[in-house]
Design a protein around this motif. Structure first.
Motif, PDB file in Angstrom:
ATOM      1  N   GLY A  44       0.888  -1.095   0.006  1.00 36.31           N
ATOM      2  CA  GLY A  44      -0.093   0.035  -0.020  1.00 36.31           C
ATOM      3  C   GLY A  44       0.762   1.152  -0.046  1.00 36.31           C
ATOM      4  O   GLY A  44       1.964   1.301   0.342  1.00 36.31           O
ATOM      5  N   VAL A  45       0.268   2.348  -0.639  1.00 36.32           N
ATOM      6  CA  VAL A  45       0.754   3.567  -0.559  1.00 36.32           C
ATOM      7  C   VAL A  45      -0.160   4.704  -0.039  1.00 36.32           C
ATOM      8  O   VAL A  45      -1.234   4.528  -0.556  1.00 36.32           O
ATOM      9  N   ARG A  46       0.545   5.608   0.618  1.00 33.11           N
ATOM     10  CA  ARG A  46      -0.396   6.779   0.921  1.00 33.11           C
ATOM     11  C   ARG A  46       0.267   8.139   1.121  1.00 33.11           C
ATOM     12  O   ARG A  46       1.612   8.178   1.199  1.00 33.11           O
ATOM     13  N   TYR A  47      -0.220   9.101   0.941  1.00 29.85           N
ATOM     14  CA  TYR A  47       0.470  10.348   0.743  1.00 29.85           C
ATOM     15  C   TYR A  47       0.047  11.589   1.810  1.00 29.85           C
ATOM     16  O   TYR A  47      -1.312  11.748   2.077  1.00 29.85           O
ATOM     17  N   LEU A  48       1.076  12.252   2.368  1.00 35.83           N
ATOM     18  CA  LEU A  48       0.543  13.365   3.491  1.00 35.83           C
ATOM     19  C   LEU A  48       0.333  14.729   2.816  1.00 35.83           C
ATOM     20  O   LEU A  48       1.220  15.099   1.998  1.00 35.83           O
ATOM     21  N   ASP A  49      -0.880  15.157   2.763  1.00 34.57           N
ATOM     22  CA  ASP A  49      -1.096  16.411   2.125  1.00 34.57           C
ATOM     23  C   ASP A  49      -0.526  17.730   3.040  1.00 34.57           C
ATOM     24  O   ASP A  49      -0.130  17.441   4.040  1.00 34.57           O
ATOM     25  N   GLY A  50      -0.620  18.704   2.529  1.00 34.79           N
ATOM     26  CA  GLY A  50      -0.272  20.239   3.120  1.00 34.79           C
ATOM     27  C   GLY A  50      -1.307  20.269   4.275  1.00 34.79           C
ATOM     28  O   GLY A  50      -0.676  20.967   5.219  1.00 34.79           O
ATOM     29  N   ASN A  51      -2.578  19.627   4.625  1.00 37.14           N
ATOM     30  CA  ASN A  51      -2.978  19.934   5.864  1.00 37.14           C
ATOM     31  C   ASN A  51      -2.764  18.760   6.708  1.00 37.14           C
ATOM     32  O   ASN A  51      -3.208  18.549   7.859  1.00 37.14           O
ATOM     33  N   VAL A  73       2.375  20.382  -7.594  1.00 35.05           N
ATOM     34  CA  VAL A  73       2.140  20.208  -6.131  1.00 35.05           C
ATOM     35  C   VAL A  73       2.408  18.819  -5.653  1.00 35.05           C
ATOM     36  O   VAL A  73       1.863  17.799  -6.366  1.00 35.05           O
ATOM     37  N   ILE A  74       3.430  18.642  -4.792  1.00 36.61           N
ATOM     38  CA  ILE A  74       3.775  17.384  -4.259  1.00 36.61           C
ATOM     39  C   ILE A  74       3.450  16.893  -2.908  1.00 36.61           C
ATOM     40  O   ILE A  74       3.220  18.053  -2.289  1.00 36.61           O
ATOM     41  N   PRO A  75       3.085  15.881  -2.504  1.00 36.77           N
ATOM     42  CA  PRO A  75       2.979  15.768  -1.075  1.00 36.77           C
ATOM     43  C   PRO A  75       4.058  15.788   0.231  1.00 36.77           C
ATOM     44  O   PRO A  75       5.087  16.259  -0.368  1.00 36.77           O
ATOM     45  N   LEU A  76       3.652  16.304   1.088  1.00 38.27           N
ATOM     46  CA  LEU A  76       4.796  16.523   2.007  1.00 38.27           C
ATOM     47  C   LEU A  76       5.591  15.044   2.149  1.00 38.27           C
ATOM     48  O   LEU A  76       6.651  15.274   2.703  1.00 38.27           O
ATOM     49  N   GLN A  95      10.075  11.481   3.245  1.00 35.84           N
ATOM     50  CA  GLN A  95       9.947  13.109   3.274  1.00 35.84           C
ATOM     51  C   GLN A  95      10.130  13.527   1.926  1.00 35.84           C
ATOM     52  O   GLN A  95      11.198  13.285   1.409  1.00 35.84           O
ATOM     53  N   MET A  96       9.208  14.363   1.360  1.00 38.76           N
ATOM     54  CA  MET A  96       9.755  15.062   0.079  1.00 38.76           C
ATOM     55  C   MET A  96      10.156  16.212   0.135  1.00 38.76           C
ATOM     56  O   MET A  96       9.978  17.030   1.165  1.00 38.76           O
ATOM     57  N   PRO A  97      11.135  16.955  -0.936  1.00 36.25           N
ATOM     58  CA  PRO A  97      11.602  17.764  -0.740  1.00 36.25           C
ATOM     59  C   PRO A  97      10.580  19.112  -0.974  1.00 36.25           C
ATOM     60  O   PRO A  97       9.416  19.059  -1.529  1.00 36.25           O
ATOM     61  N   LEU A  98      10.901  20.224  -0.217  1.00 32.73           N
ATOM     62  CA  LEU A  98       9.666  21.447  -0.268  1.00 32.73           C
ATOM     63  C   LEU A  98       9.960  22.141  -1.218  1.00 32.73           C
ATOM     64  O   LEU A  98      11.134  22.467  -1.813  1.00 32.73           O
TER      65      LEU A  98
END
Length: 98
Positions: A44-51, A73-76, A95-98
């Motif tokens: 499974g994969v999930r993504y952390l959004d800006g909120n 727009v990339i996830p956090l 952790q994705m780059p900002l």
């Protein structure tokens, strides 16, 4: 370019990697298949959004941007969860780059 399109799929308890030699593949292009790991019972994969809420797909269904803005727009963070019959659950958090 040295960039390649890749994909991963769980097939009959085996994690398989697919690789195409180009990013923008044609409908009829055949990928190179490479079995990576047997005994995999879940993936499974999930993504952390800006909120700071987890989403099951990216971009999330509620995302309203269009065109170039949507593509930038990339996830956090991205979480990859793997269930293995011998090792149990394994989780990677990137952790994705900002």
């Amino acid at each position: 370019s040295s960039l390649r399109r890749v994909g991963y799929r769980l097939e009959e308890e085996q994690l398989v990697r697919y690789a195409w030699s180009v990013l923008d593949r044609a409908q009829n292009s055949e990928p190179l298949e490479q079995p990576l790991l047997g005994g995999v019972t879940g993936l499974g994969v999930r993504y952390l959004d800006g909120n700071k809420e987890w989403q099951d797909s990216w971009p999330p269904a509620s995302f309203t941007a269009t065109g170039e803005e949507a593509g930038s727009v990339i996830p956090l963070a991205v979480e990859l969860r793997l269930e293995h019959e011998r090792f149990g659950p394994i989780t990677w958090l990137f952790q994705m780059p900002l």
